[in-house]
Design an enzyme around this catalytic site. Structure first.
Site, PDB file in Angstrom:
ATOM      1  CG  HIS A 136      -6.755 -73.150  81.947  1.00 14.78           C
ATOM      2  ND1 HIS A 136      -5.403 -73.291  81.808  1.00 14.78           N
ATOM      3  CD2 HIS A 136      -7.064 -73.756  83.120  1.00 14.78           C
ATOM      4  CE1 HIS A 136      -4.921 -73.949  82.856  1.00 14.78           C
ATOM      5  NE2 HIS A 136      -5.904 -74.234  83.673  1.00 14.78           N
ATOM      6  CG  HIS A 168      -7.385 -72.399  87.716  1.00 12.75           C
ATOM      7  ND1 HIS A 168      -6.251 -72.697  88.418  1.00 12.75           N
ATOM      8  CD2 HIS A 168      -7.427 -73.289  86.680  1.00 12.75           C
ATOM      9  CE1 HIS A 168      -5.625 -73.705  87.828  1.00 12.75           C
ATOM     10  NE2 HIS A 168      -6.326 -74.087  86.779  1.00 12.75           N
ATOM     11  CD  GLU A 169     -10.629 -74.886  85.009  1.00 16.28           C
ATOM     12  OE1 GLU A 169     -10.419 -75.127  83.806  1.00 16.28           O
ATOM     13  OE2 GLU A 169      -9.915 -75.349  85.914  1.00 16.28           O
TER      14      GLU A 169
HETATM   15 ZN   LIG Z   1      -6.019 -75.516  85.301  1.00 16.10          ZN
END
Ligand SMILES: [Zn+2]
Length: 391
Positions: free
Chosen positions: A75, A71-72
């Site tokens: 980004h 998830h990170e």
């Molecule tokens: Zn996030």
């Protein structure tokens, strides 16, 4: 935003991004493995060996933190495409945090960076659910299927939770991006999104309190903790963004007080008080050796720390903050470095040095003066923005 890189364990590197975990993660990982192995998995797929539950539980916990990391990283990858560097990813109590070097330059970049994380979590959730369905069909894979269902559920929850329009959750960034596009005003959008974040935070705090009073102690504490965190984080985000945007293009040299009064290192604290502090309006002085080398910074707090009887015999050199404790900036340091340097309450000043030579001092009041000067100026002509392009 979270200055706790020092409190974290280093896990590795991915394409130049330092990946670490806060100590709280080790505790959570332990609790999670225990909860999975001792209750969640035995309830979902009964009748296995204890060892099988512990092995599957450990693997599930590792996959859970792996999915937070993905998830990170999503980004970070999108941020990089928009020219924003990410140097650290830190996993901590409530998930992950990718620390970006600068703010987004356009609403479109902000929207994409914010959206990709929750979409990634939802994607992982759906893949895990599909695998769980397949596993459920096969003989002897019931335990694996149970673990996959848990992973699917938790990733879907993380995806949806992060879409809440509350800073610093991803949904808060998405909300800010949408308002920014609509109003063409990043500061106004940030303040509005931060207000919504605070409302959510107080709502969760209140819900936590009610749950606690109703006897659901752990859930209550957990809700209140997240709410309290959201209130603090959205307030901090609003302040930093406003300062950074208002100070865009401003450097340390623009706001510093140039050629500051300096004190020779051998001066006694008594002399300093009589000859400098009482006669000028300054409350801090860079300390220099006879050859001009800066060795530290003496502030009123440091003077106060020397007991009055010792002030005649204590040199400024030994009373001052040593240079290692004082933030040093280059004259062309941008606004966000300036704000970061002054964020530490002690000594609350930064020295501006060029080629080892002292050229100025920056205090928080210099920065706030620059912000207020900006606010008095007419707004700059609108920069070309890309909000008309398709997303
Ligand atoms: Zn996030």
């Amino acid at each position: 935003m979270l200055e706790n890189v020092e409190q974290s364990v280093r896990l590795g590197r991915y394409r130049g991004i330092e990946i670490g975990a806060n100590w709280s993660v080790l505790l959570i990982a332990g609790l999670l493995t225990w909860a999975l192995a001792a209750s969640v998995l035995p309830a979902a797929a009964p009748g296995r060996l204890t060892l099988a539950y512990w092995i599957t539980g450990t693997a599930t916990a590792v996959c859970f933190f792996g999915s937070l990391l993905i998830h990170e990283i999503s980004h970070a990858v999108v941020a990089r495409r928009h020219g924003i560097e990410v140097h650290h990813i830190t996993l901590w109590l409530l998930g992950g945090m990718a620390e970006m070097s600068t703010q987004s330059k356009s609403a479109r970049a902000e929207l994409q960076i914010g959206l990709v994380g929750p979409l990634t979590s939802l994607g992982i959730g759906f893949v895990a659910a599909a695998l769980a369905v397949l596993g459920g069909l096969a003989d002897g894979l019931a335990l694996t299927a149970a673990a996959l269902w848990w992973l699917a559920l938790i990733n879907l929850v993380i995806g949806v939770f992060n879409l809440l329009p509350a800073f610093p959750l991803d949904g808060g960034r998405v909300l800010r991006a949408l308002l920014w596009r609509r109003w063409d005003d990043q500061v106004r959008a940030t303040l509005a999104a931060a207000r919504v974040g605070r409302v959510f935070g107080y709502g969760l705090l209140a819900a936590g309190f009610v749950l606690f009073l109703a006897g659901a102690f752990l859930d209550g504490i957990w809700f209140a903790l997240i709410g309290w965190f959201l209130v603090g984080a959205s307030t901090a985000e609003a302040a930093v963004t406003t300062e950074t945007v208002l100070l865009a293009g401003v450097t340390a040299a623009d706001v510093m007080s140039p050629d500051p009064a300096v004190v020779p290192a051998s001066t006694s604290v008594d002399e300093l008080l009589e000859r400098y502090v009482l006669r000028s309006r300054h409350s801090s002085y860079p300390v220099v050796e006879p050859d001009g080398t800066v060795v530290g910074l003496i502030t009123l707090d440091r003077i106060r720390a020397v007991p009055p009887p010792a002030r005649a015999t204590t040199s400024v050199r030994s009373a001052a903050h040593p240079l290692s404790e004082v933030p040093v900036l280059a004259p062309d340091a941008p606004a966000h470095e300036l704000i970061a340097a002054l964020a530490r309450p002690i000594p609350g000043r930064a020295l501006v040095m060029s080629g080892g030579r002292l050229v100025g001092v920056v205090s928080p009041s210099d920065v706030s003066r620059a912000i207020h000067a900006r606010l008095l100026l007419p707004p700059p002509p609108p920069a070309p923005v890309d909000h008309d392009q398709p997303l």
